[in-house]
Motif scaffolding. Sequence first.
Motif, PDB file in Angstrom:
ATOM      1  N   VAL A  17       0.837  -1.205   0.000  1.00 22.78           N
ATOM      2  CA  VAL A  17       0.000   0.000   0.000  1.00 22.78           C
ATOM      3  C   VAL A  17       0.871   1.254   0.000  1.00 22.78           C
ATOM      4  CG1 VAL A  17      -1.613   1.356   1.397  1.00 22.78           C
ATOM      5  CG2 VAL A  17      -2.028  -1.076   1.055  1.00 22.78           C
ATOM      6  N   THR A  18       1.864   1.292   0.897  1.00 21.71           N
ATOM      7  CA  THR A  18       2.755   2.448   0.946  1.00 21.71           C
ATOM      8  C   THR A  18       3.453   2.660  -0.393  1.00 21.71           C
ATOM      9  OG1 THR A  18       3.158   2.024   3.303  1.00 21.71           O
ATOM     10  CG2 THR A  18       4.697   3.482   2.172  1.00 21.71           C
ATOM     11  N   ALA A  19       3.966   1.581  -0.959  1.00 20.15           N
ATOM     12  CA  ALA A  19       4.689   1.676  -2.229  1.00 20.15           C
ATOM     13  C   ALA A  19       3.790   2.195  -3.339  1.00 20.15           C
ATOM     14  CB  ALA A  19       5.255   0.308  -2.599  1.00 20.15           C
ATOM     15  N   ALA A  20       2.550   1.699  -3.391  1.00 20.02           N
ATOM     16  CA  ALA A  20       1.637   2.126  -4.457  1.00 20.02           C
ATOM     17  C   ALA A  20       1.309   3.611  -4.346  1.00 20.02           C
ATOM     18  CB  ALA A  20       0.357   1.291  -4.414  1.00 20.02           C
ATOM     19  N   TYR A  21       1.070   4.096  -3.130  1.00 13.97           N
ATOM     20  CA  TYR A  21       0.769   5.526  -2.962  1.00 13.97           C
ATOM     21  C   TYR A  21       1.972   6.399  -3.337  1.00 13.97           C
ATOM     22  CZ  TYR A  21      -3.833   5.169  -0.751  1.00 13.97           C
ATOM     23  OH  TYR A  21      -5.166   4.955  -0.497  1.00 13.97           O
ATOM     24  N   LEU A  22       3.159   5.999  -2.912  1.00 11.89           N
ATOM     25  CA  LEU A  22       4.341   6.807  -3.232  1.00 11.89           C
ATOM     26  C   LEU A  22       4.648   6.752  -4.725  1.00 11.89           C
ATOM     27  CD1 LEU A  22       6.714   6.025  -0.219  1.00 11.89           C
ATOM     28  CD2 LEU A  22       5.060   7.884  -0.489  1.00 11.89           C
ATOM     29  N   GLY A  23       4.485   5.584  -5.331  1.00 15.89           N
ATOM     30  CA  GLY A  23       4.680   5.488  -6.770  1.00 15.89           C
ATOM     31  C   GLY A  23       3.666   6.310  -7.528  1.00 15.89           C
ATOM     32  N   ARG A  24       2.416   6.290  -7.057  1.00 16.86           N
ATOM     33  CA  ARG A  24       1.369   7.081  -7.700  1.00 16.86           C
ATOM     34  C   ARG A  24       1.697   8.572  -7.641  1.00 16.86           C
ATOM     35  NH1 ARG A  24      -4.765   8.045  -5.552  1.00 16.86           N
ATOM     36  NH2 ARG A  24      -3.518   9.026  -3.923  1.00 16.86           N
ATOM     37  N   ALA A  25       2.402   8.994  -6.581  1.00 21.25           N
ATOM     38  CA  ALA A  25       2.760  10.405  -6.419  1.00 21.25           C
ATOM     39  C   ALA A  25       3.971  10.796  -7.255  1.00 21.25           C
ATOM     40  CB  ALA A  25       3.031  10.702  -4.947  1.00 21.25           C
ATOM     41  N   GLY A  26       4.533   9.834  -7.991  1.00 19.96           N
ATOM     42  CA  GLY A  26       5.643  10.150  -8.872  1.00 19.96           C
ATOM     43  C   GLY A  26       7.015   9.841  -8.320  1.00 19.96           C
ATOM     44  N   LEU A  27       7.098   9.245  -7.146  1.00 21.47           N
ATOM     45  CA  LEU A  27       8.396   8.908  -6.579  1.00 21.47           C
ATOM     46  C   LEU A  27       8.924   7.622  -7.208  1.00 21.47           C
ATOM     47  CD1 LEU A  27       7.225  10.908  -4.431  1.00 21.47           C
ATOM     48  CD2 LEU A  27       8.482   9.597  -2.713  1.00 21.47           C
ATOM     49  N   ARG A  28      10.240   7.527  -7.294  1.00 23.07           N
ATOM     50  CA  ARG A  28      10.874   6.283  -7.736  1.00 23.07           C
ATOM     51  C   ARG A  28      11.071   5.423  -6.487  1.00 23.07           C
ATOM     52  NH1 ARG A  28      16.423   4.486  -9.481  1.00 23.07           N
ATOM     53  NH2 ARG A  28      16.012   2.797 -10.957  1.00 23.07           N
ATOM     54  N   VAL A  29      10.395   4.271  -6.469  1.00 21.42           N
ATOM     55  CA  VAL A  29      10.265   3.484  -5.250  1.00 21.42           C
ATOM     56  C   VAL A  29      10.780   2.069  -5.465  1.00 21.42           C
ATOM     57  CG1 VAL A  29       8.639   2.598  -3.524  1.00 21.42           C
ATOM     58  CG2 VAL A  29       8.233   4.830  -4.598  1.00 21.42           C
ATOM     59  N   ALA A  30      11.490   1.556  -4.476  1.00 17.48           N
ATOM     60  CA  ALA A  30      11.855   0.138  -4.431  1.00 17.48           C
ATOM     61  C   ALA A  30      11.250  -0.480  -3.182  1.00 17.48           C
ATOM     62  CB  ALA A  30      13.371  -0.038  -4.419  1.00 17.48           C
ATOM     63  N   LEU A  31      10.733  -1.684  -3.308  1.00 17.09           N
ATOM     64  CA  LEU A  31      10.191  -2.429  -2.169  1.00 17.09           C
ATOM     65  C   LEU A  31      10.994  -3.716  -2.034  1.00 17.09           C
ATOM     66  CD1 LEU A  31       6.557  -3.066  -1.111  1.00 17.09           C
ATOM     67  CD2 LEU A  31       8.036  -5.022  -1.548  1.00 17.09           C
ATOM     68  N   LEU A  32      11.509  -3.967  -0.833  1.00 12.99           N
ATOM     69  CA  LEU A  32      12.336  -5.142  -0.571  1.00 12.99           C
ATOM     70  C   LEU A  32      11.580  -6.132   0.312  1.00 12.99           C
ATOM     71  CD1 LEU A  32      15.735  -3.375   0.282  1.00 12.99           C
ATOM     72  CD2 LEU A  32      14.706  -3.818  -1.957  1.00 12.99           C
ATOM     73  N   GLU A  33      11.415  -7.344  -0.176  1.00 13.86           N
ATOM     74  CA  GLU A  33      10.726  -8.401   0.557  1.00 13.86           C
ATOM     75  C   GLU A  33      11.642  -9.615   0.654  1.00 13.86           C
ATOM     76  OE1 GLU A  33       8.717 -11.156   2.450  1.00 13.86           O
ATOM     77  OE2 GLU A  33       8.062  -9.068   2.391  1.00 13.86           O
ATOM     78  N   SER A  34      11.820 -10.125   1.854  1.00 12.91           N
ATOM     79  CA  SER A  34      12.753 -11.236   2.058  1.00 12.91           C
ATOM     80  C   SER A  34      12.226 -12.556   1.512  1.00 12.91           C
ATOM     81  CB  SER A  34      13.057 -11.382   3.554  1.00 12.91           C
ATOM     82  OG  SER A  34      11.874 -11.681   4.283  1.00 12.91           O
ATOM     83  N   ARG A  35      10.919 -12.745   1.517  1.00 15.72           N
ATOM     84  CA  ARG A  35      10.336 -14.014   1.074  1.00 15.72           C
ATOM     85  C   ARG A  35      10.242 -14.069  -0.454  1.00 15.72           C
ATOM     86  NH1 ARG A  35       5.203 -14.591   2.236  1.00 15.72           N
ATOM     87  NH2 ARG A  35       5.267 -16.858   2.453  1.00 15.72           N
ATOM     88  N   PRO A  36      10.035 -15.274  -0.995  1.00 13.34           N
ATOM     89  CA  PRO A  36       9.894 -15.388  -2.456  1.00 13.34           C
ATOM     90  C   PRO A  36       8.640 -14.715  -2.997  1.00 13.34           C
ATOM     91  CG  PRO A  36      10.381 -17.532  -1.452  1.00 13.34           C
ATOM     92  CD  PRO A  36      10.059 -16.595  -0.336  1.00 13.34           C
ATOM     93  N   GLY A  37       7.615 -14.573  -2.157  1.00 12.49           N
ATOM     94  CA  GLY A  37       6.364 -13.972  -2.605  1.00 12.49           C
ATOM     95  C   GLY A  37       5.992 -12.761  -1.784  1.00 12.49           C
TER      96      GLY A  37
END
Length: 534
Positions: A17-37
């Motif tokens: 959710v956080t990533a989608a809102y920041l991306g929608r606002a025009g920010l270049r965003v990376a999301l890091l997840e430790s699990r495969p999914g």
Amino acid sequence: MNRYDAVIVGGGHNGLVTAAYLGRAGLRVALLESRPGLGGPCGGYEFLPGRSLSFTNSPGSLNPAVVAELELARHGLRFVRVDPTVVHRFEEGCFVGWRDPARVDAQLDSFAPGEAVRYRALIDGLERLGARLQVRLDRPPPETHLLKKRLSDAADLRLFEQVFDGGLTALLDHHLRSDRAKALLMLLALNAQLVPPTTPGTAVGLMMRPFALAAAAGAGTDAAERLALRGSTGLPVGSMSAIVDALAGACRQHGVDLRTGTPAARVLHGPDGVRGVVTPTGEEFTAPRVISTVNPHHLFRDLLDEEVMGPGVRDTVLTTPMRGSAFKVVLEVDSLPPYAGLPRDTDPEAVRACQFRFGSSPRSIEQAITAALDGRCGDELLLWGLTPTLTSPGLTPGPTHLISVNAWHAPYRPHDGPWDAVRTERFGRRCVEQLGLLMPGLADRIVAHRFMNPVEMERELGLVGSNITHGDMLPAALFGARPHPALAAYRTPLPGFYVGGSGTWPGGYVTGTPGRNAATAVLRDLAHEQRPHT
């Protein structure tokens, strides 16, 4: 190469959710997840070969603003609005949670004459209290000790003291007469909390919906939507993982770089504040803003320097209890058994599509929780379950069905030794035996099963202590204290570093609100930074 405007640690639903809102606002965003999914407990998991479900069963209070603002319907998210929303099994017969208040009232009055009026009075009082406390789920919370000062009416003050200072058992005993009506609300308030209902503050779980309703007071919600026992807006088609799939789609639409199998090892910072994240392999993701949505225990124990937040913050967070008890049961059956004990006017097919619950009395609920705290299994297991293949055809390739059950409360540390294959199978079979009270003949229809104990759940999902809400949902660990007063507004003493997962206000469950609130804090700070100063 890995330079971004923001890096998000944790790919659960709040991180997405956080990533989608920041991306929608025009920010270049990376999301890091430790699990495969992606998605954590809300994401898809292959419990059986070719059979994927989420660990969670119901969207609960998924924030409608998240669905609308991120246009999740465009990314495939659809809901089936089931009616009834829940069936609760009692020895005397099942309670069915219809959306029609009159049908609910008739059942409550069958428990004890006049119980419907008493029940409605309690719910109305809680809703009035929620409105007058002026607590918003979508804004930084006030400090708990300031809440009472917002009240002046004597009746509100009495109810406040019952909810925040007394125990759930005492509140329900004061307002209701029948054990069955009390059990309905007790199981709802406690959910996965490993805290006895006599504990002060345990009734606060009944306040989350009143807070949400108060915030949406002008939205024209109808009577059925205001029922405390109502379901969500519906069940997602494709199981709960459809929510995660839609959020991932929204992230990709807005250019978010989704990195799975990429755990964070440390949060990087310098004299001017945060500067990014480094992985165990040494790969760095640099950004002037980092948002953590992982469990605060994991964050402060593993990812942050001891004193980076200032004295005392780390110690306070790490001494907050992480009492969990999650046990997962997934059954594949060749056919669905009929339910036993349904009211005469009930459509059996409609009932099988909704959530089912076990928790027959306040005494049995308390006994199950105290037994788990002692490392034992109670006489009655507290079960929440669903048959998702009824609203999401295609989860199995053939005519079989999947039954997904969350068991509360399995002891995290059994008194007779650690969890192993034998103990896991034994507890799972106890779950199946109890399910058979609602679904006679269930055991004979099982063609495959998967049982996961609390330690496996912790290891697979990163749930510290197998606690699905990232900490107790009690007043002392909510509002401005979640996870610490220095972090309650999603900002932290480390410039550019934010928090926004289930360990922040308004807490756990699948709402998406903590992630939305964290994104709001980031964007407001960014707007302030960019505003010309005169």
